[in-house]
Design a protein around this motif. Structure first.
Motif, short mmCIF file in Angstrom:
data_model
loop_
_atom_site.label_atom_id
_atom_site.label_comp_id
_atom_site.label_asym_id
_atom_site.label_seq_id
_atom_site.Cartn_x
_atom_site.Cartn_y
_atom_site.Cartn_z
N GLN A 151 -5.63 49.85 -8.57
CA GLN A 151 -5.20 50.59 -9.75
C GLN A 151 -4.10 49.82 -10.48
O GLN A 151 -4.10 49.73 -11.71
N ARG A 152 -3.16 49.24 -9.70
CA ARG A 152 -2.09 48.45 -10.31
C ARG A 152 -2.67 47.26 -11.07
O ARG A 152 -2.26 46.98 -12.19
N ASP A 153 -3.64 46.57 -10.48
CA ASP A 153 -4.26 45.42 -11.14
C ASP A 153 -4.98 45.84 -12.41
O ASP A 153 -4.92 45.14 -13.43
N PHE A 154 -5.66 46.97 -12.36
CA PHE A 154 -6.35 47.48 -13.56
C PHE A 154 -5.35 47.78 -14.67
O PHE A 154 -5.56 47.40 -15.83
N ILE A 155 -4.26 48.42 -14.32
CA ILE A 155 -3.22 48.76 -15.31
C ILE A 155 -2.61 47.49 -15.88
O ILE A 155 -2.38 47.39 -17.09
N GLN A 156 -2.36 46.50 -15.03
CA GLN A 156 -1.79 45.22 -15.48
C GLN A 156 -2.74 44.53 -16.46
O GLN A 156 -2.32 44.01 -17.49
N THR A 157 -4.03 44.54 -16.14
CA THR A 157 -5.02 43.93 -17.02
C THR A 157 -5.06 44.65 -18.37
O THR A 157 -5.13 44.01 -19.43
N GLU A 158 -5.00 45.96 -18.31
CA GLU A 158 -4.99 46.77 -19.54
C GLU A 158 -3.76 46.44 -20.38
O GLU A 158 -3.85 46.30 -21.61
N LYS A 159 -2.63 46.31 -19.74
CA LYS A 159 -1.37 45.98 -20.43
C LYS A 159 -1.45 44.60 -21.07
O LYS A 159 -1.07 44.42 -22.23
N GLU A 160 -1.96 43.62 -20.32
CA GLU A 160 -2.09 42.26 -20.85
C GLU A 160 -3.03 42.22 -22.05
O GLU A 160 -2.78 41.51 -23.02
N ARG A 161 -4.11 42.98 -21.97
CA ARG A 161 -5.05 43.04 -23.10
C ARG A 161 -4.37 43.62 -24.34
O ARG A 161 -4.52 43.11 -25.45
N ALA A 162 -3.58 44.68 -24.14
CA ALA A 162 -2.87 45.30 -25.26
C ALA A 162 -1.87 44.32 -25.88
O ALA A 162 -1.77 44.22 -27.11
N PHE A 163 -1.14 43.60 -25.04
CA PHE A 163 -0.20 42.60 -25.56
C PHE A 163 -0.93 41.50 -26.33
O PHE A 163 -0.48 41.07 -27.39
N ARG A 164 -2.06 41.05 -25.80
CA ARG A 164 -2.84 40.01 -26.46
C ARG A 164 -3.32 40.49 -27.83
O ARG A 164 -3.21 39.77 -28.83
N GLU A 165 -3.82 41.72 -27.88
CA GLU A 165 -4.30 42.27 -29.15
C GLU A 165 -3.16 42.43 -30.14
O GLU A 165 -3.32 42.16 -31.33
N LEU A 166 -2.00 42.88 -29.65
CA LEU A 166 -0.83 43.01 -30.53
C LEU A 166 -0.43 41.65 -31.07
O LEU A 166 -0.19 41.50 -32.28
N GLY A 167 -0.38 40.66 -30.19
CA GLY A 167 0.00 39.32 -30.61
C GLY A 167 -0.96 38.75 -31.64
O GLY A 167 -0.54 38.15 -32.64
N GLU A 168 -2.25 38.96 -31.43
CA GLU A 168 -3.25 38.47 -32.38
C GLU A 168 -3.10 39.18 -33.73
O GLU A 168 -3.19 38.54 -34.79
N ALA A 169 -2.86 40.47 -33.70
CA ALA A 169 -2.70 41.22 -34.94
C ALA A 169 -1.46 40.76 -35.70
O ALA A 169 -1.50 40.57 -36.93
N VAL A 170 -0.36 40.57 -34.99
CA VAL A 170 0.87 40.10 -35.62
C VAL A 170 0.66 38.70 -36.19
O VAL A 170 1.05 38.42 -37.33
N PHE A 171 0.01 37.82 -35.42
CA PHE A 171 -0.23 36.46 -35.89
C PHE A 171 -1.07 36.45 -37.16
O PHE A 171 -0.79 35.70 -38.10
N LYS A 172 -2.09 37.29 -37.21
CA LYS A 172 -2.92 37.36 -38.41
C LYS A 172 -2.11 37.82 -39.62
O LYS A 172 -2.29 37.32 -40.72
N GLN A 173 -1.23 38.78 -39.40
CA GLN A 173 -0.40 39.27 -40.49
C GLN A 173 0.56 38.18 -40.98
O GLN A 173 0.81 38.05 -42.17
N VAL A 174 1.08 37.39 -40.04
CA VAL A 174 1.97 36.28 -40.41
C VAL A 174 1.19 35.24 -41.20
O VAL A 174 1.68 34.75 -42.23
N GLN A 175 -0.02 34.91 -40.77
CA GLN A 175 -0.84 33.93 -41.48
C GLN A 175 -1.16 34.38 -42.90
O GLN A 175 -1.23 33.57 -43.81
N LYS A 176 -1.39 35.68 -43.05
CA LYS A 176 -1.73 36.22 -44.37
C LYS A 176 -0.49 36.38 -45.25
O LYS A 176 -0.61 36.70 -46.43
#
Length: 132
Positions: free
Chosen positions: A44-69
């Motif tokens: 369960q801890r590993d699943f939650i960690q993976t979910e958290k990492e995915r959310a951070f990655r998506e946030l980072g990608e969204a922020v990066f796209k906004q910076v590029q634009k």
């Protein structure tokens, strides 16, 4: 009839061995259950960690796209991170071009071979005669 003392002693020893085995089985079952619970918690801890990492990655990608634009401006403290992302993108693009070039070269080589094999029987030169 009185019970044979040897049989009574053997029965008592057998009963003690049985009780000891039951006690050991109970302890073993408890240990197995504890380990299973620990394994479930870790999964369960590993699943939650993976979910958290995915959310951070998506946030980072969204922020990066906004910076590029140009819709979002980050402080200069983020400059090394932005540069690292841009360098990684350039490496990925170069790798994709290299793969594309290799695929193109392979396709061209395959076409040349196909043409050579298709026209190989019509060279205009008489075939050699075999010696017997």
């Amino acid at each position: 009839m009185a019970a044979d003392p040897k049989q009574s002693e053997a029965f008592r020893q057998l009963q003690e061995a049985f009780n000891s085995a039951q006690s050991q089985m109970t302890q073993l079952r408890q240990q197995v259950e504890k380990h299973a619970e620990l394994a479930r918690a870790k999964t369960q801890r590993d699943f939650i960690q993976t979910e958290k990492e995915r959310a951070f990655r998506e946030l980072g990608e969204a922020v990066f796209k906004q910076v590029q634009k140009g819709r979002l401006e980050l402080s200069s403290t983020f400059a090394p991170l932005l540069k690292a992302i841009e360098q990684a993108q350039h490496k990925a693009e170069a790798q994709a071009r290299e793969i594309g070039d290799l695929l193109q070269e392979g396709e061209e080589a395959a076409q040349r071979l196909k043409q050579k094999n298709a026209g190989g029987g019509h060279s205009g030169v008489a075939p050699r005669t075999k010696k017997l």
